[in-house]
Design a protein around this motif. Structure first.
Motif, PDB file in Angstrom:
ATOM      1  N   SER A  27      -5.757   1.254  -9.052  1.00 47.65           N
ATOM      2  CA  SER A  27      -5.549   1.921  -7.761  1.00 47.65           C
ATOM      3  C   SER A  27      -6.853   2.498  -7.233  1.00 47.65           C
ATOM      4  O   SER A  27      -7.069   2.564  -6.013  1.00 47.65           O
ATOM      5  CB  SER A  27      -4.493   3.019  -7.899  1.00 47.65           C
ATOM      6  OG  SER A  27      -4.889   3.988  -8.846  1.00 47.65           O
ATOM      7  N   TYR A  60       0.830  -1.198   0.000  1.00 50.27           N
ATOM      8  CA  TYR A  60       0.000   0.000   0.000  1.00 50.27           C
ATOM      9  C   TYR A  60       0.868   1.253   0.000  1.00 50.27           C
ATOM     10  O   TYR A  60       0.605   2.218  -0.737  1.00 50.27           O
ATOM     11  CB  TYR A  60      -0.938   0.011   1.208  1.00 50.27           C
ATOM     12  CG  TYR A  60      -1.546   1.370   1.462  1.00 50.27           C
ATOM     13  CD1 TYR A  60      -2.555   1.863   0.639  1.00 50.27           C
ATOM     14  CD2 TYR A  60      -1.071   2.187   2.486  1.00 50.27           C
ATOM     15  CE1 TYR A  60      -3.086   3.132   0.848  1.00 50.27           C
ATOM     16  CE2 TYR A  60      -1.606   3.454   2.700  1.00 50.27           C
ATOM     17  CZ  TYR A  60      -2.615   3.914   1.877  1.00 50.27           C
ATOM     18  OH  TYR A  60      -3.134   5.163   2.078  1.00 50.27           O
ATOM     19  N   HIS A  61       1.916   1.276   0.804  1.00 48.78           N
ATOM     20  CA  HIS A  61       2.764   2.463   0.867  1.00 48.78           C
ATOM     21  C   HIS A  61       3.528   2.669  -0.436  1.00 48.78           C
ATOM     22  O   HIS A  61       3.777   3.816  -0.847  1.00 48.78           O
ATOM     23  CB  HIS A  61       3.706   2.379   2.063  1.00 48.78           C
ATOM     24  CG  HIS A  61       3.030   2.708   3.358  1.00 48.78           C
ATOM     25  ND1 HIS A  61       2.561   3.970   3.650  1.00 48.78           N
ATOM     26  CD2 HIS A  61       2.699   1.937   4.432  1.00 48.78           C
ATOM     27  CE1 HIS A  61       1.986   3.970   4.840  1.00 48.78           C
ATOM     28  NE2 HIS A  61       2.053   2.749   5.337  1.00 48.78           N
ATOM     29  N   ARG A  80       0.952   4.231  -2.633  1.00 49.36           N
ATOM     30  CA  ARG A  80       0.736   5.617  -2.218  1.00 49.36           C
ATOM     31  C   ARG A  80       1.834   6.526  -2.762  1.00 49.36           C
ATOM     32  O   ARG A  80       1.553   7.635  -3.243  1.00 49.36           O
ATOM     33  CB  ARG A  80       0.679   5.689  -0.692  1.00 49.36           C
ATOM     34  CG  ARG A  80       0.399   7.068  -0.134  1.00 49.36           C
ATOM     35  CD  ARG A  80       0.198   6.997   1.376  1.00 49.36           C
ATOM     36  NE  ARG A  80      -0.051   8.319   1.930  1.00 49.36           N
ATOM     37  CZ  ARG A  80       0.888   9.158   2.311  1.00 49.36           C
ATOM     38  NH1 ARG A  80       2.179   8.818   2.221  1.00 49.36           N
ATOM     39  NH2 ARG A  80       0.570  10.348   2.806  1.00 49.36           N
ATOM     40  N   GLN A  81       3.069   6.087  -2.709  1.00 49.61           N
ATOM     41  CA  GLN A  81       4.164   6.894  -3.219  1.00 49.61           C
ATOM     42  C   GLN A  81       4.052   7.110  -4.718  1.00 49.61           C
ATOM     43  O   GLN A  81       4.323   8.205  -5.229  1.00 49.61           O
ATOM     44  CB  GLN A  81       5.507   6.229  -2.870  1.00 49.61           C
ATOM     45  CG  GLN A  81       5.872   6.318  -1.404  1.00 49.61           C
ATOM     46  CD  GLN A  81       5.901   7.748  -0.887  1.00 49.61           C
ATOM     47  OE1 GLN A  81       6.485   8.635  -1.519  1.00 49.61           O
ATOM     48  NE2 GLN A  81       5.242   7.991   0.235  1.00 49.61           N
TER      49      GLN A  81
END
Length: 249
Positions: free
Chosen positions: A221, A134-135, A138-139
Motif C-alpha cells: 500500500s 483504491y477506495h 483506503r477503507q
C-alpha cells in the motif's frame, strides 16, 4: 539546455572557468560549474521561477540537520528560469550499513502532525476500476490499528538508489529530497521498488530503529503511493505495477 554567458553572469559566482552538463534526473537540467577555487552543482528548471526549488531547499535543510546533504549555496530566478546552486560532492564508496543507520537517524526526527505546511497536488489518475479498488484499500488502511499508532517521522520522501551517494570519506549523503512527516515505512517501501538497498542496509536500520510487526504486509500500500507518482509523471508504463497492487484490494 544551453546557458549563455549573460545567464551565467547573474549567478552569485565569480571566475567561472567551465560549465558542463551532467545527469540530474528527468525534471531539471543539471550542470557542473568549475570556478577558480571551487566546484558547484547547478539545477535549472526552465520557464519556472525559484519557487519550484523551495520545497527541495527546505528538505535539504531539514535533512541536513541530522545527516549529510549537499550544502545549499543559492537559489533564484534568472530570466525565465529557476535555479538551485549546491556544493559539488566528489563521490566515493561506502557501506549500506552506514546508509541504513543514517536513514534511521532521519526517521528519529518526529513531529506532532503529518505532512508539511503546504499541500501537494497530483491530479486525477483513476479509471473507474482503479477508483473502486483504491477506495477498498483506503477503507482497509483506515481500519488498520497500525495507522492509529504511527508517530510522524521526517521522511526523505523519494528514497530510491539514485537519491543517495557516498562522499570520498564513505559518508552517506542524501540528495533530491521530497520531504514530509509520515509513517517511516513509506521511505522503506520506496527502497524496495527499484532496488539498490541490500541486506546490510535493512539490518542496520532495524538495529537502530526497529520496525513495527507486520510491515511486510503494509509495504504494497505504501509502494502504491510512489508508483502513482511515477504513473503521473511518466505515464502508463507504471500502470501494470499500480494495478497489481490495487487488485489485491
Amino acid at each position: 539546455m544551453h546557458l549563455t554567458k549573460t545567464w551565467l553572469a547573474q549567478l552569485p559566482l565569480t571566475d567561472i572557468q567551465q560549465v558542463q552538463p551532467v545527469s540530474g534526473g528527468d525534471i531539471n537540467a543539471a550542470f557542473q560549474i568549475i570556478t577558480r577555487h571551487h566546484q558547484y552543482f547547478l539545477k535549472v528548471q526552465p520557464h519556472n521561477d525559484v519557487t519550484f526549488f523551495d520545497h527541495e531547499v527546505a528538505g535539504l535543510r531539514l535533512l541536513g540537520a541530522v545527516t549529510k546533504t549537499p550544502r545549499v549555496i543559492a537559489s533564484g530566478t534568472i530570466a525565465t528560469d529557476g535555479y538551485l546552486l549546491l556544493d559539488w560532492l566528489a563521490t566515493g564508496t561506502g557501506s549500506q550499513s552506514a546508509l541504513g543507520a543514517a536513514v534511521a537517524k532521519v526517521h528519529h526526527q518526529h513531529h506532532a502532525q503529518f505532512g508539511l505546511d503546504h499541500d501537494f497536488t497530483a491530479g486525477k489518475l483513476w479509471s473507474e476500476t482503479r477508483e473502486m479498488h483504491y477506495h477498498r484499500l483506503r477503507q482497509q488502511l483506515l481500519q488498520d490499528s497500525h495507522m492509529h499508532t504511527v508517530k510522524p517521522s521526517l521522511l526523505h520522501g523519494d528514497l530510491w538508489s539514485g537519491n543517495y551517494l557516498f562522499d570520498t570519506t564513505g559518508t552517506p549523503v542524501l540528495i533530491d529530497p521530497d520531504v514530509f512527516y509520515g509513517d517511516r515505512e513509506m521511505d522503506l517501501a520506496m527502497t524496495t521498488i527499484f532496488g539498490g538497498f541490500d541486506t546490510d542496509f535493512y539490518q542496520a536500520y532495524q538495529a537502530a530503529y526497529p520496525v513495527a510487526p507486520g510491515m511486510q504486509d503494509r509495504l504494497p500500500s505504501y509502494q502504491l503511493y510512489y508508483l502513482l507518482a511515477h504513473l503521473n509523471l511518466f505515464g502508463e508504463t507504471y500502470g501494470p505495477a499500480v494495478d497489481r497492487i490495487l487488485m489485491q484490494y
